[in-house]
Design a protein around this motif. Structure first.
Motif, PDB file in Angstrom:
ATOM      1  N   GLU A 127       0.824  -1.202   0.000  1.00 56.59           N
ATOM      2  CA  GLU A 127       0.000   0.000   0.000  1.00 56.59           C
ATOM      3  C   GLU A 127       0.862   1.258   0.000  1.00 56.59           C
ATOM      4  N   MET A 170      -9.972   0.330  -5.691  1.00 54.88           N
ATOM      5  CA  MET A 170      -9.099   0.168  -4.521  1.00 54.88           C
ATOM      6  C   MET A 170      -9.681  -0.785  -3.491  1.00 54.88           C
ATOM      7  N   ILE A 171     -11.017  -0.781  -3.317  1.00 55.98           N
ATOM      8  CA  ILE A 171     -11.611  -1.631  -2.280  1.00 55.98           C
ATOM      9  C   ILE A 171     -11.988  -3.014  -2.797  1.00 55.98           C
ATOM     10  N   HIS A 186      -6.990   3.359   1.529  1.00 55.22           N
ATOM     11  CA  HIS A 186      -8.005   4.054   0.734  1.00 55.22           C
ATOM     12  C   HIS A 186      -8.108   5.512   1.182  1.00 55.22           C
ATOM     13  N   SER A 187      -8.204   5.712   2.489  1.00 56.98           N
ATOM     14  CA  SER A 187      -8.307   7.062   3.047  1.00 56.98           C
ATOM     15  C   SER A 187      -7.070   7.886   2.736  1.00 56.98           C
ATOM     16  N   MET A 205     -12.767   8.792  -5.083  1.00 54.38           N
ATOM     17  CA  MET A 205     -13.352   8.307  -3.835  1.00 54.38           C
ATOM     18  C   MET A 205     -14.766   7.748  -4.006  1.00 54.38           C
ATOM     19  N   ASN A 208     -15.242   4.043  -4.744  1.00 48.03           N
ATOM     20  CA  ASN A 208     -14.754   3.237  -3.630  1.00 48.03           C
ATOM     21  C   ASN A 208     -15.550   3.430  -2.350  1.00 48.03           C
ATOM     22  N   SER A 209     -16.430   4.413  -2.321  1.00 54.18           N
ATOM     23  CA  SER A 209     -17.201   4.678  -1.107  1.00 54.18           C
ATOM     24  C   SER A 209     -18.705   4.580  -1.334  1.00 54.18           C
ATOM     25  N   SER A 381     -14.339   8.554   3.029  1.00 50.72           N
ATOM     26  CA  SER A 381     -14.109   9.489   1.935  1.00 50.72           C
ATOM     27  C   SER A 381     -14.054  10.947   2.359  1.00 50.72           C
TER      28      SER A 381
END
Length: 812
Positions: A127, A170-171, A186-187, A205, A208-209, A381
């Motif tokens: 990461e 990403m997730i 992610h954050s 974001m 992914n959110s 996010s």
């Protein structure tokens, strides 16, 4: 009298420590025996009273069958009449997510030791490599002025890079072609991109959110996952999610978009069972470019094709945007921040049942799906984006305050500017602490629905305050738009962040405490569920257990709150690994946790179902829970960092700020209490010495502000994760370059000023002449003069603003 005081003192001590019911029975029986048999001055009246108390303890605590019959049943029946019936959407919202540390804070006696003992969250090497590699490359590609004022979109090469590098997945697990990142990673990615371009950060974001990927991973069928997740991961499909209806706004339960169960021809087959969808949504991010639309609607079955229920409830489905009847492509223009956002609508769009997320078994489960998954996305996010804005403000405003001089002194040393710099630094420290703690809960498989609301509200509101201070310090340098401006777009994005994912007024007034009081309270949700149990006898048994546990809890809270107030929490145990700097805060937070929990309990008992209409009371108590959580995040971060002495000003400032705001929330609640005299009694009981916490001092302001005015490990820790460079042609690099040169030339500058004051140099000479004369007069060495000249040239360039030809804004 002495014996009576001893007896009462023992009772209060045992209540404070919360012993179990069998020890209570043993205590009262032992007291009655000891008094009756061995006390020389025992009276028959005293013995009778003690035995009566012991008998009551046996009856209430040791004979639950009798207690249920004579005490709990009447209360159960009465409560069933006065408590409002929970709708299915309310029940699903209350039961969504998980309760963890927020429940500890609500208990009035948080376990600080276990809290500090939880491992520090960290990124994996893979990461970190992604953040140092593709994320850094993406940031280098982004020119925010061109994105905002020329392209009105991300350039094509940026879109391609985002897709190819997997930013949209990403997730998504690696098994489906995604990056399989942690919530922390992610954050961190979103935070870093946001310091370069809000448009790019939002673009990354949202899938992914708030996109369908999370829903698919948790609720989708195997076929849906196999089809969509690989396509979403590589960017072949661009997702969006349509929730906000035109009329419903923030009341997602009131959406009027509908799907009617029917049979139609579909891909050459007749009588395919499916849904005819009609919807009108707005404010949908990525809708103009989406290829697949996640849609929330209410499903109806008027012809009973699926069963006997005509209303099936909120449902979520995946709609390819190329289906006939789907309308996308138009754009909204959110405060000139050109991320893709727009309306979407559909008229009589037919989909088969297997387009529903989870297939036909997912019909009516949409509200539960959204409540559980939104709590995860909301934790990541916007808190990351808000923290990124804070870190950018710290980096640039501290540098600008050091290089910009007025009255022959850097403006950062003026007390008025220090007053603005200190909250920029300390509140960013607060936001980052809360961001990291919350995503660590997500990575531990929690779905913190209440804490996600806390973070969404407070990080975005804190972002507003931090960016406002930064704009105030920059003055004209901050408000003139152009390629040099690094703050304007963050400033414009503040109301967007505050509005999306549920308006902040709604979040503060209804969600944080309205949901948190029931979810986080140790017994309230159990009592409500027991009252509404379809089996009254089972419900009564559950209610009886919860009720008496609740009464014991309330009694303990009252005793703890009064004692902690009288003693100012001096005798509270602190975690064994706490340090001298944090011990007082652990003690005061323990006291305030008990105060908050007690006031909450009394308020809930007083208002019951009316609480939902007392929004300002709910908001103030929500602030209490929020600042308890934010303060705990600060302490965790400080200990996880190894308690660095150089970070103490940030820790002290942000802790004192949180504790003061928590005190103010409780005082405001009690000052506006529904029963005035009761509010006064509670205030006196909990705060017998009045207000005892204050905002940070001027001296602490100066210490916190100073961290931003020099290069140090503390400043580096504070702005870690921001995109940084010292390129003099870059908007941020320009001021960073001037900052570095100014600090390097500080000694030379001091010598020049001293020489001017002594009359050796003339103040009106230009920089080059001053440097030459300083060398000639042996005031500076040649190297010092060159550095001094470079620094002043860099500063002059850094404080300039853009200007344009007078017809620039009317061209084209």
């Amino acid at each position: 009298m002495l014996l009576l005081l001893l007896f009462l003192g023992l009772i209060l001590t045992l209540i404070y420590w919360g012993i179990n019911r069998y020890l209570w029975i043993g205590f009262f029986v032992a007291c009655a025996l000891a008094y009756s048999l061995w006390w020389p001055q025992a009276s028959w009246l005293g013995a009778a009273m003690l035995w009566l108390i012991a008998a009551a303890a046996v009856f209430i605590l040791g004979l639950p069958q009798l207690r249920r019959q004579f005490i709990s049943r009447p209360v159960f029946l009465w409560a069933g009449k006065i408590l409002p019936e929970l709708s299915s959407t309310e029940r699903e919202a209350l039961e969504a997510g998980t309760v963890g540390w927020d429940g500890e804070l609500f208990s009035g006696d948080p376990d600080w030791q276990s809290f500090l003992d939880t491992p520090k969250p960290s990124l994996s090497s893979e990461e970190q490599a992604f953040i140092d590699g593709p994320t850094e490359q993406l940031c280098q590609m982004l020119d925010d002025w061109r994105i905002t004022h020329e392209h009105k979109d991300l350039p094509a090469e940026v879109w391609t890079f985002i897709k190819e590098q997997g930013f949209l997945g990403m997730i998504i697990p690696k098994s489906y072609g995604g990056l399989g990142m942690s919530a922390l990673a992610h954050s961190t990615v979103v935070m870093k991109i946001s310091t370069r371009s809000i448009t790019a950060a939002v673009t990354v974001m949202v899938p992914n959110s708030l996109g369908p990927a999370e829903l698919l991973m948790v609720y989708g069928t195997d076929e849906q996952r196999q089809h969509y997740l690989p396509r979403l991961a590589c960017g072949d499909d661009i997702p969006c999610f349509g929730l906000t209806s035109t009329q419903a706004g923030s009341d997602a339960g009131a959406i009027i978009d509908q799907g009617i169960v029917c049979k139609r021809s579909w891909q050459g087959q007749d009588d395919v069972l499916g849904l005819s969808l009609t919807w009108s949504k707005r404010y949908i991010t990525l809708a103009p470019v989406a290829t697949v639309l996640g849609l929330a609607f209410k499903a109806y079955d008027p012809d009973n094709l699926l069963g006997d229920e005509p209303e099936l409830g909120v449902t979520c489905a995946l709609i390819p945007t190329d289906l006939p009847g789907v309308n996308t492509g138009n754009r909204h223009w959110p405060l000139e921040t050109p991320f893709m956002n727009g309306p979407t609508s559909g008229e009589d769009v037919f989909i088969p049942l297997d387009y529903i997320i989870g297939g036909s078994s997912g019909i009516g489960r949409g509200w539960s799906m959204l409540m559980n998954c939104l709590s995860v996305g909301r934790s990541v996010s916007l808190p990351a984006l808000s923290t990124g804005a804070g870190k950018l403000a710290c980096l640039t405003t501290g540098a600008y305050s050091r290089i910009r001089e007025q009255f022959n002194s850097p403006i950062g040393y003026f007390e008025g500017v220090e007053e603005a710099l200190a909250p920029i630094a300390a509140l960013t420290y607060l936001m980052d602490s809360a961001r990291v703690l919350t995503v660590s809960f997500v990575d531990n498989k929690e779905k913190p629905s209440v804490l996600s609301a806390v973070l969404k509200y407070h990080n975005t509101e804190t972002m507003r305050r931090v960016v406002d201070h930064a704009m105030d310090i920059h003055g004209g340098r901050g408000i003139i738009c152009g390629p040099r401006n690094y703050l304007a777009n963050a400033y414009k994005s503040v109301p967007i962040s505050i509005t999306v994912e549920g308006a902040n007024i709604l979040t503060r007034n209804l969600m944080i405490f309205g949901q948190g009081s029931i979810r986080c309270h140790p017994y309230l949700l159990q009592e409500m569920q027991a009252i509404q149990n379809d089996n009254p006898e089972l419900g009564l048994m559950d209610f009886d257990q919860a009720l008496f546990a609740h009464l014991g809890h309330a009694l303990r809270l009252k005793v703890r709150s009064v004692w902690l107030g009288l003693s100012c929490a001096r005798f509270v145990f602190t975690p064994k690994n706490s340090v001298a700097a944090t011990k007082p805060y652990f003690k005061q937070l323990t006291r305030l946790s008990a105060d908050f929990a007690f006031v909450s309990d009394v308020t809930l008992a007083l208002l019951g179902g009316e609480l939902k209409f007392k929004e300002r009371t709910s908001a103030r108590l929500g602030d209490g829970l929020s600042y308890l959580y934010l303060a705990s995040a600060i302490l965790k971060r400080y200990h996880d960092d190894g308690c660095p002495a150089e970070d103490e000003p940030l820790m002290h400032w942000s802790m004192q700020y949180c504790i003061y705001q928590l005190q103010q929330a409780l005082f405001a609640t009690l000052a506006n209490y529904p029963v005035k005299y009761l509010g006064g009694m509670l205030r006196f009981a909990l705060f017998p010495y009045g207000r005892c916490y204050s905002l940070p001092s001027d001296s602490l302001d100066k210490q916190a502000a100073a961290i931003l005015l020099s290069q140090s490990v503390s400043r580096d820790r504070l702005v870690a994760g921001v995109y940084r460079n010292e390129d003099p042609n870059d908007p941020v690099g320009r001021v960073e370059n001037a900052f570095a040169l100014t600090l390097a030339a500080a000694a030379a500058s001091k010598k020049i000023k001293a020489a001017i004051k002594q009359g050796k140099l003339h103040p009106l000479n230009d920089t080059a002449t001053l440097a030459q004369q300083a060398v000639a007069g042996e005031i500076l060495s040649t190297e010092e003069a060159e550095l001094y000249t470079q620094a002043l040239a860099a500063v002059d360039d850094a404080i300039q603003v853009d200007d344009f030809e007078k017809d620039f804004f009317t061209k084209g």
